[in-house]
Scaffold this motif. Sequence first.
Motif, PDB file in Angstrom:
ATOM      1  N   TYR A   1      -2.533   3.795  -3.328  1.00 29.38           N
ATOM      2  CA  TYR A   1      -2.349   2.875  -4.442  1.00 29.38           C
ATOM      3  C   TYR A   1      -1.912   1.531  -3.868  1.00 29.38           C
ATOM      4  O   TYR A   1      -0.975   1.470  -3.071  1.00 29.38           O
ATOM      5  CB  TYR A   1      -1.304   3.410  -5.421  1.00 29.38           C
ATOM      6  CG  TYR A   1      -1.795   4.646  -6.129  1.00 29.38           C
ATOM      7  CD1 TYR A   1      -2.502   4.546  -7.322  1.00 29.38           C
ATOM      8  CD2 TYR A   1      -1.624   5.907  -5.578  1.00 29.38           C
ATOM      9  CE1 TYR A   1      -2.988   5.680  -7.960  1.00 29.38           C
ATOM     10  CE2 TYR A   1      -2.111   7.047  -6.207  1.00 29.38           C
ATOM     11  CZ  TYR A   1      -2.802   6.921  -7.401  1.00 29.38           C
ATOM     12  OH  TYR A   1      -3.302   8.037  -8.019  1.00 29.38           O
ATOM     13  N   ILE A   2      -2.620   0.473  -4.266  1.00 23.96           N
ATOM     14  CA  ILE A   2      -2.256  -0.869  -3.847  1.00 23.96           C
ATOM     15  C   ILE A   2      -1.863  -1.650  -5.089  1.00 23.96           C
ATOM     16  O   ILE A   2      -2.606  -1.661  -6.085  1.00 23.96           O
ATOM     17  CB  ILE A   2      -3.434  -1.568  -3.129  1.00 23.96           C
ATOM     18  CG1 ILE A   2      -3.841  -0.750  -1.898  1.00 23.96           C
ATOM     19  CG2 ILE A   2      -3.046  -2.993  -2.725  1.00 23.96           C
ATOM     20  CD1 ILE A   2      -4.985  -1.363  -1.089  1.00 23.96           C
TER      21      ILE A   2
ATOM     22  N   ILE B   1       0.872  -1.180   0.000  1.00 19.92           N
ATOM     23  CA  ILE B   1       0.000   0.000   0.000  1.00 19.92           C
ATOM     24  C   ILE B   1       0.905   1.224   0.000  1.00 19.92           C
ATOM     25  O   ILE B   1       1.798   1.321   0.846  1.00 19.92           O
ATOM     26  CB  ILE B   1      -0.885   0.043   1.266  1.00 19.92           C
ATOM     27  CG1 ILE B   1      -1.655  -1.267   1.440  1.00 19.92           C
ATOM     28  CG2 ILE B   1      -1.827   1.243   1.218  1.00 19.92           C
ATOM     29  CD1 ILE B   1      -2.508  -1.296   2.712  1.00 19.92           C
ATOM     30  N   VAL B   2       0.682   2.130  -0.956  1.00 17.82           N
ATOM     31  CA  VAL B   2       1.440   3.379  -1.016  1.00 17.82           C
ATOM     32  C   VAL B   2       0.466   4.511  -0.742  1.00 17.82           C
ATOM     33  O   VAL B   2      -0.535   4.663  -1.443  1.00 17.82           O
ATOM     34  CB  VAL B   2       2.098   3.559  -2.403  1.00 17.82           C
ATOM     35  CG1 VAL B   2       2.876   4.872  -2.449  1.00 17.82           C
ATOM     36  CG2 VAL B   2       2.998   2.381  -2.732  1.00 17.82           C
ATOM     37  N   GLU B   3       0.761   5.288   0.301  1.00 17.77           N
ATOM     38  CA  GLU B   3      -0.133   6.397   0.659  1.00 17.77           C
ATOM     39  C   GLU B   3       0.489   7.718   0.208  1.00 17.77           C
ATOM     40  O   GLU B   3       1.686   7.938   0.372  1.00 17.77           O
ATOM     41  CB  GLU B   3      -0.365   6.425   2.176  1.00 17.77           C
ATOM     42  CG  GLU B   3      -0.809   5.077   2.693  1.00 17.77           C
ATOM     43  CD  GLU B   3      -1.855   5.179   3.786  1.00 17.77           C
ATOM     44  OE1 GLU B   3      -2.309   6.302   4.093  1.00 17.77           O
ATOM     45  OE2 GLU B   3      -2.210   4.134   4.331  1.00 17.77           O
TER      46      GLU B   3
ATOM     47  N   GLU C   1       2.621  -2.613 -10.211  1.00 20.42           N
ATOM     48  CA  GLU C   1       1.890  -3.326 -11.263  1.00 20.42           C
ATOM     49  C   GLU C   1       0.564  -3.816 -10.716  1.00 20.42           C
ATOM     50  O   GLU C   1       0.453  -4.075  -9.513  1.00 20.42           O
ATOM     51  CB  GLU C   1       2.694  -4.544 -11.729  1.00 20.42           C
ATOM     52  CG  GLU C   1       3.455  -4.338 -13.010  1.00 20.42           C
ATOM     53  CD  GLU C   1       4.133  -5.631 -13.451  1.00 20.42           C
ATOM     54  OE1 GLU C   1       5.077  -5.513 -14.234  1.00 20.42           O
ATOM     55  OE2 GLU C   1       3.737  -6.735 -12.978  1.00 20.42           O
ATOM     56  N   ASP C   2      -0.416  -3.994 -11.623  1.00 20.19           N
ATOM     57  CA  ASP C   2      -1.744  -4.459 -11.198  1.00 20.19           C
ATOM     58  C   ASP C   2      -2.239  -3.586 -10.056  1.00 20.19           C
ATOM     59  O   ASP C   2      -2.663  -4.083  -8.997  1.00 20.19           O
ATOM     60  CB  ASP C   2      -1.694  -5.920 -10.740  1.00 20.19           C
ATOM     61  CG  ASP C   2      -1.278  -6.846 -11.861  1.00 20.19           C
ATOM     62  OD1 ASP C   2      -1.693  -6.592 -13.013  1.00 20.19           O
ATOM     63  OD2 ASP C   2      -0.554  -7.813 -11.598  1.00 20.19           O
ATOM     64  N   ALA C   3      -2.173  -2.267 -10.272  1.00 22.66           N
ATOM     65  CA  ALA C   3      -2.446  -1.314  -9.197  1.00 22.66           C
ATOM     66  C   ALA C   3      -3.918  -0.910  -9.163  1.00 22.66           C
ATOM     67  O   ALA C   3      -4.611  -0.923 -10.193  1.00 22.66           O
ATOM     68  CB  ALA C   3      -1.580  -0.077  -9.379  1.00 22.66           C
ATOM     69  N   GLU C   4      -4.371  -0.583  -7.976  1.00 24.03           N
ATOM     70  CA  GLU C   4      -5.711  -0.042  -7.779  1.00 24.03           C
ATOM     71  C   GLU C   4      -5.587   1.259  -6.992  1.00 24.03           C
ATOM     72  O   GLU C   4      -4.790   1.358  -6.067  1.00 24.03           O
ATOM     73  CB  GLU C   4      -6.571  -1.034  -6.977  1.00 24.03           C
ATOM     74  CG  GLU C   4      -6.818  -2.334  -7.718  1.00 24.03           C
ATOM     75  CD  GLU C   4      -7.414  -3.411  -6.824  1.00 24.03           C
ATOM     76  OE1 GLU C   4      -7.405  -3.235  -5.578  1.00 24.03           O
ATOM     77  OE2 GLU C   4      -7.877  -4.429  -7.352  1.00 24.03           O
TER      78      GLU C   4
ATOM     79  N   ILE D   1       4.814   3.590   2.865  1.00 20.53           N
ATOM     80  CA  ILE D   1       4.679   2.377   2.051  1.00 20.53           C
ATOM     81  C   ILE D   1       4.670   1.198   3.013  1.00 20.53           C
ATOM     82  O   ILE D   1       5.525   1.115   3.900  1.00 20.53           O
ATOM     83  CB  ILE D   1       5.864   2.218   1.070  1.00 20.53           C
ATOM     84  CG1 ILE D   1       5.970   3.445   0.159  1.00 20.53           C
ATOM     85  CG2 ILE D   1       5.726   0.934   0.246  1.00 20.53           C
ATOM     86  CD1 ILE D   1       7.218   3.442  -0.714  1.00 20.53           C
ATOM     87  N   SER D   2       3.714   0.313   2.815  1.00 19.56           N
ATOM     88  CA  SER D   2       3.596  -0.798   3.751  1.00 19.56           C
ATOM     89  C   SER D   2       3.168  -2.064   3.001  1.00 19.56           C
ATOM     90  O   SER D   2       2.237  -2.018   2.196  1.00 19.56           O
ATOM     91  CB  SER D   2       2.548  -0.409   4.807  1.00 19.56           C
ATOM     92  OG  SER D   2       2.254  -1.487   5.637  1.00 19.56           O
ATOM     93  N   PRO D   3       3.862  -3.197   3.239  1.00 15.79           N
ATOM     94  CA  PRO D   3       3.407  -4.440   2.608  1.00 15.79           C
ATOM     95  C   PRO D   3       2.011  -4.775   3.108  1.00 15.79           C
ATOM     96  O   PRO D   3       1.679  -4.543   4.278  1.00 15.79           O
ATOM     97  CB  PRO D   3       4.410  -5.490   3.092  1.00 15.79           C
ATOM     98  CG  PRO D   3       5.590  -4.719   3.562  1.00 15.79           C
ATOM     99  CD  PRO D   3       5.064  -3.402   4.057  1.00 15.79           C
ATOM    100  N   GLN D   4       1.210  -5.323   2.193  1.00 16.23           N
ATOM    101  CA  GLN D   4      -0.174  -5.587   2.555  1.00 16.23           C
ATOM    102  C   GLN D   4      -0.261  -6.788   3.489  1.00 16.23           C
ATOM    103  O   GLN D   4       0.505  -7.733   3.389  1.00 16.23           O
ATOM    104  CB  GLN D   4      -1.000  -5.846   1.292  1.00 16.23           C
ATOM    105  CG  GLN D   4      -2.374  -5.271   1.406  1.00 16.23           C
ATOM    106  CD  GLN D   4      -3.208  -5.565   0.165  1.00 16.23           C
ATOM    107  OE1 GLN D   4      -2.792  -6.300  -0.694  1.00 16.23           O
ATOM    108  NE2 GLN D   4      -4.392  -4.980   0.106  1.00 16.23           N
TER     109      GLN D   4
END
Lengths: 75, 75, 75, 75, 75, 75, 75
Positions: free
Chosen positions: D29-30, D20-22, D45-48, D72-75
Amino acid sequence: MTEQSRPLDALNRARDKRVIVELKNNKQYIGKLKAFDIHINVVLEDAEEYTDGQMKRKLGMVFIRGDTITVISPQ
Amino acid sequence: MTEQSRPLDALNRARDKRVIVELKNNKQYIGKLKAFDIHINVVLEDAEEYTDGQMKRKLGMVFIRGDTITVISPQ
Amino acid sequence: MTEQSRPLDALNRARDKRVIVELKNNKQYIGKLKAFDIHINVVLEDAEEYTDGQMKRKLGMVFIRGDTITVISPQ
Amino acid sequence: MTEQSRPLDALNRARDKRVIVELKNNKQYIGKLKAFDIHINVVLEDAEEYTDGQMKRKLGMVFIRGDTITVISPQ
Amino acid sequence: MTEQSRPLDALNRARDKRVIVELKNNKQYIGKLKAFDIHINVVLEDAEEYTDGQMKRKLGMVFIRGDTITVISPQ
Amino acid sequence: MTEQSRPLDALNRARDKRVIVELKNNKQYIGKLKAFDIHINVVLEDAEEYTDGQMKRKLGMVFIRGDTITVISPQ
Amino acid sequence: MTEQSRPLDALNRARDKRVIVELKNNKQYIGKLKAFDIHINVVLEDAEEYTDGQMKRKLGMVFIRGDTITVISPQ
């Protein structure tokens, strides 16, 4: 590209002329351009401060930090 | 990557043409592009200042500090 | 770490493709990516300007200053 | 001090994982972390795209300019 | 002047301890300080995100970009 | 010009004294100045956080990122 | 261009004189200019803090971080 005219050349031609300096905070300073540097720090003499088109103060010399400036234009 | 077209090449091709320069404070300056540098400091000649699509002032020469600019586009 | 894929490689693969460039001021520019540099200054061709999802203007070439950009995404 | 763990090592371990990028503008953006550099420019890639927890758009690849990122945090 | 204690020494003494990291957007992250660099980019483990004193999310690892940070304090 | 007194000399004379550090977000931190660097990153000991003149928290050590600071003044 | 008068020369001539320093947050500090550097970090002595033209506090020495300053003017 830079052998041609550079932005600081234009400021140099305005030396000792009266210029309007506009700031990000919407203040304007009008005075004689005495000095500037690559950061666009500017020194004006016989300067006047304006807010919303109204003259607020007469200042002798004023040093204006470059990163607060939006535009500079000869009067 | 940079052997290909670079952004400043595009500005160079716009030299001496009329361009629209948009600022972070929503002002627009339209004039002939006379000079620019790597900071995207820009000098326009025969410039006009617009706010919200309304022409506010005619300016001879105007120096615009690069860090206030969002986009530049030939007219 | 940098022997692996770098962010600018991804931009390079998007060259000559249509991309969406989003700005801090919530404007969007959609056009063909012609050039970029390490500051993420970007040049688009056949560009259109959008505000709140509404197309506002057609622009031929547009130079977008990197520090106003939030994201770039191929269309 | 830097012989120990460095912040970019943590990003490197998250490569090819979903993160997750804030952003400063409160968008999120995930997507799969494909690339980053020292400016923390990031490619997913494959971002939402999310706003206020609502998914707004699916994006293939997205380039995110580092200076707009807060965490930035791993989901 | 710098032979004496330096700010990053204080961060180094907080390594592997729980710290509060406050952001310009008024969010707080509390977690174990695992890494930092000269830009004050920070990595926390076992982190929790707070807004207005309310815990919002548990995060495993979080990378925080330095230029969004105001203060860091051991808990 | 710089053979004369420099701004960091003044901070150096305030070492181990209690200082008030004011932030762009209008918070104040009062504590003993233990360390600083050229970015004006600052470390205080026995620090207290104030908002609008009200003491909010006691903190042991606090690291304050330089670019959030407006002024520093010995108490 | 720089053989001529430079902005920092003007600050140097104001050393040990009383100056007004205006900040982006609309505070003003009036005091004797004791030191400055190329970042325009400034140290004043016998300083007074003003908000909206009202004197708020007397300060002995105050260190003002350069990037918060808009203008400096001898009184």
